[in-house]
Scaffold this motif. Structure first.
Motif, PDB file in Angstrom:
ATOM      1  N   VAL A   1       7.260  -4.329  -8.121  1.00 14.84           N
ATOM      2  CA  VAL A   1       6.825  -3.149  -8.184  1.00 14.84           C
ATOM      3  C   VAL A   1       5.483  -3.299  -8.722  1.00 14.84           C
ATOM      4  CG1 VAL A   1       9.173  -1.933  -8.008  1.00 14.84           C
ATOM      5  CG2 VAL A   1       8.096  -2.855 -10.241  1.00 14.84           C
ATOM      6  N   ASP A   2       5.026  -4.213  -9.625  1.00 12.17           N
ATOM      7  CA  ASP A   2       3.977  -4.363 -10.263  1.00 12.17           C
ATOM      8  C   ASP A   2       2.800  -4.556  -9.403  1.00 12.17           C
ATOM      9  OD1 ASP A   2       4.941  -6.721  -9.801  1.00 12.17           O
ATOM     10  OD2 ASP A   2       3.891  -7.469 -11.689  1.00 12.17           O
ATOM     11  N   ALA A   3       2.873  -5.250  -8.438  1.00  7.34           N
ATOM     12  CA  ALA A   3       1.922  -5.539  -7.133  1.00  7.34           C
ATOM     13  C   ALA A   3       1.816  -4.555  -6.248  1.00  7.34           C
ATOM     14  CB  ALA A   3       2.389  -6.834  -6.654  1.00  7.34           C
ATOM     15  N   LEU A   4       3.093  -3.936  -6.021  1.00  6.38           N
ATOM     16  CA  LEU A   4       2.799  -2.542  -5.160  1.00  6.38           C
ATOM     17  C   LEU A   4       2.206  -1.490  -5.758  1.00  6.38           C
ATOM     18  CD1 LEU A   4       6.665  -3.056  -3.697  1.00  6.38           C
ATOM     19  CD2 LEU A   4       4.538  -3.426  -2.462  1.00  6.38           C
ATOM     20  N   ALA A   5       2.722  -1.262  -6.971  1.00  7.61           N
ATOM     21  CA  ALA A   5       1.850  -0.041  -7.866  1.00  7.61           C
ATOM     22  C   ALA A   5       0.557  -0.473  -7.943  1.00  7.61           C
ATOM     23  CB  ALA A   5       2.401   0.109  -9.309  1.00  7.61           C
ATOM     24  N   ALA A   6       0.067  -1.570  -7.985  1.00  7.05           N
ATOM     25  CA  ALA A   6      -1.296  -1.827  -8.175  1.00  7.05           C
ATOM     26  C   ALA A   6      -1.923  -1.833  -6.869  1.00  7.05           C
ATOM     27  CB  ALA A   6      -1.716  -3.460  -8.657  1.00  7.05           C
ATOM     28  N   ALA A   7      -1.289  -2.149  -5.664  1.00  7.88           N
ATOM     29  CA  ALA A   7      -1.916  -1.909  -4.319  1.00  7.88           C
ATOM     30  C   ALA A   7      -2.383  -0.339  -4.370  1.00  7.88           C
ATOM     31  CB  ALA A   7      -1.204  -2.548  -3.314  1.00  7.88           C
ATOM     32  N   TRP A   8      -1.081   0.513  -4.420  1.00  7.55           N
ATOM     33  CA  TRP A   8      -1.481   1.818  -4.109  1.00  7.55           C
ATOM     34  C   TRP A   8      -2.723   2.262  -4.977  1.00  7.55           C
ATOM     35  CZ3 TRP A   8      -1.346   6.244  -7.096  1.00  7.55           C
ATOM     36  CH2 TRP A   8      -1.182   7.285  -6.459  1.00  7.55           C
ATOM     37  N   LEU A   9      -2.488   1.963  -6.374  1.00 14.49           N
ATOM     38  CA  LEU A   9      -3.662   2.422  -7.152  1.00 14.49           C
ATOM     39  C   LEU A   9      -4.978   2.034  -6.892  1.00 14.49           C
ATOM     40  CD1 LEU A   9      -4.124   4.046  -9.526  1.00 14.49           C
ATOM     41  CD2 LEU A   9      -3.917   2.074 -11.124  1.00 14.49           C
ATOM     42  N   GLY A  10      -5.159   0.912  -6.250  1.00 13.53           N
ATOM     43  CA  GLY A  10      -6.289   0.141  -5.909  1.00 13.53           C
ATOM     44  C   GLY A  10      -6.978   0.870  -4.925  1.00 13.53           C
ATOM     45  N   VAL A  11      -6.017   1.227  -3.917  1.00 15.30           N
ATOM     46  CA  VAL A  11      -6.753   2.127  -2.744  1.00 15.30           C
ATOM     47  C   VAL A  11      -7.143   3.511  -3.018  1.00 15.30           C
ATOM     48  CG1 VAL A  11      -6.223   3.117  -0.466  1.00 15.30           C
ATOM     49  CG2 VAL A  11      -5.545   0.990  -0.790  1.00 15.30           C
ATOM     50  N   MET A  12      -6.553   4.105  -4.081  1.00 18.78           N
ATOM     51  CA  MET A  12      -6.661   5.452  -4.576  1.00 18.78           C
ATOM     52  C   MET A  12      -7.969   5.433  -5.427  1.00 18.78           C
ATOM     53  SD  MET A  12      -4.689   7.856  -3.088  1.00 18.78           S
ATOM     54  CE  MET A  12      -5.806   8.848  -4.014  1.00 18.78           C
ATOM     55  N   ARG A  13      -8.080   4.250  -6.243  1.00 16.65           N
ATOM     56  CA  ARG A  13      -9.245   4.071  -6.916  1.00 16.65           C
ATOM     57  C   ARG A  13     -10.803   4.346  -5.971  1.00 16.65           C
ATOM     58  NH1 ARG A  13      -9.687   0.443 -11.695  1.00 16.65           N
ATOM     59  NH2 ARG A  13     -11.548  -0.176 -10.704  1.00 16.65           N
ATOM     60  N   VAL A  14     -10.462   3.980  -4.743  1.00 20.22           N
ATOM     61  CA  VAL A  14     -11.698   4.066  -3.920  1.00 20.22           C
ATOM     62  C   VAL A  14     -11.999   5.541  -3.702  1.00 20.22           C
ATOM     63  CG1 VAL A  14     -12.432   4.009  -1.462  1.00 20.22           C
ATOM     64  CG2 VAL A  14     -11.287   1.919  -2.528  1.00 20.22           C
ATOM     65  N   ALA A  15     -11.072   6.194  -3.748  1.00 23.85           N
ATOM     66  CA  ALA A  15     -11.229   7.953  -3.636  1.00 23.85           C
ATOM     67  C   ALA A  15     -11.632   8.389  -4.603  1.00 23.85           C
ATOM     68  CB  ALA A  15     -10.118   8.485  -3.180  1.00 23.85           C
ATOM     69  N   LEU A  16     -11.152   7.934  -5.944  1.00 26.90           N
ATOM     70  CA  LEU A  16     -11.769   8.332  -7.215  1.00 26.90           C
ATOM     71  C   LEU A  16     -13.016   7.842  -7.513  1.00 26.90           C
ATOM     72  CD1 LEU A  16      -8.536   7.609  -9.480  1.00 26.90           C
ATOM     73  CD2 LEU A  16      -9.213   9.853  -8.556  1.00 26.90           C
ATOM     74  N   GLU A  17     -13.442   6.735  -7.362  1.00 25.64           N
ATOM     75  CA  GLU A  17     -14.732   6.260  -7.348  1.00 25.64           C
ATOM     76  C   GLU A  17     -15.897   7.167  -6.645  1.00 25.64           C
ATOM     77  OE1 GLU A  17     -16.840   1.848  -7.660  1.00 25.64           O
ATOM     78  OE2 GLU A  17     -15.652   2.216  -5.788  1.00 25.64           O
TER      79      GLU A  17
END
Length: 193
Positions: free
Chosen positions: A146-162
């Motif tokens: 779940v740590d890697a999956l959560a990081a993957a989800w957040l990594g993609v969302m960071r593109v939108a935030l950026e």
């Protein structure tokens, strides 16, 4: 509100803006004081120094982000819908509180964080991982840590935030919708057929 509280708020707001626009290391206490409209010595009535001020700001940003996860996690929606709601809340936050989003998600201040700030960051990650774990438990999230999956989800969302922070995308842009969908696709269970 007392004058000391108002002064502290101006100080915190000025430091947050400077830390997230020009960086922690280039920001000086005279600059913070000038932007807050106070004497430099006043900073030391509220904080022991610039690093303590940064840590207080970081903890506040972490609490804010954790609260968004908890807000998205309330109710009876499926995990996919909860993550979509979290994406919505983060995007809204990037539009309304860009400096908070910059500090928590984009500033590399890890070497400056104290134990309380690191714990605040872990609370956010733990809340997000719990949300992902719920999806795993119901079978809608793929196998894996779940740590890697959560990081993957957040990594993609960071593109939108950026992109929102850079004012390249609006909060309701097609790119934001695409990132939200891609973040889910990065972690969703793969079905045969």
């Amino acid at each position: 509100m007392k004058q000391a509280d108002l002064t502290r708020q101006r100080l915190v707001r000025a430091a947050l803006e400077l830390f997230t626009t020009q960086g922690y290391h280039t920001t000086t206490t005279p600059q913070i004081a000038r932007n807050a409209g106070i004497a430099e010595g006043t900073i030391y009535r509220h904080f022991t120094g610039k690093q303590q001020l940064l840590n207080e700001l970081y903890r506040g940003a972490a609490r804010w982000a954790t609260q968004l996860v908890r807000q998205a996690d309330s109710g009876t929606m499926a995990p996919h819908a909860r993550l979509a709601r979290l994406a919505e809340l983060l995007v809204d936050g990037a539009g309304r509180e860009p400096a908070v989003v910059r500090l928590f998600f984009f500033q590399d201040v890890s070497l400056l964080l104290d134990d309380k700030s690191r714990e605040s960051s872990r609370e956010f990650r733990g809340a997000l991982e719990n949300l992902v774990a719920q999806g795993k438990a119901e079978g809608s999230v793929r196998a894996g840590g779940v740590d890697a999956l959560a990081a993957a989800w957040l990594g993609v969302m960071r593109v939108a935030l950026e992109r929102i922070l850079a004012r390249e995308w609006g909060m309701a842009s097609a790119g934001v919708r695409l990132c939200t969908e891609a973040a889910w696709n990065a972690i969703k269970a793969v079905t045969e057929g």
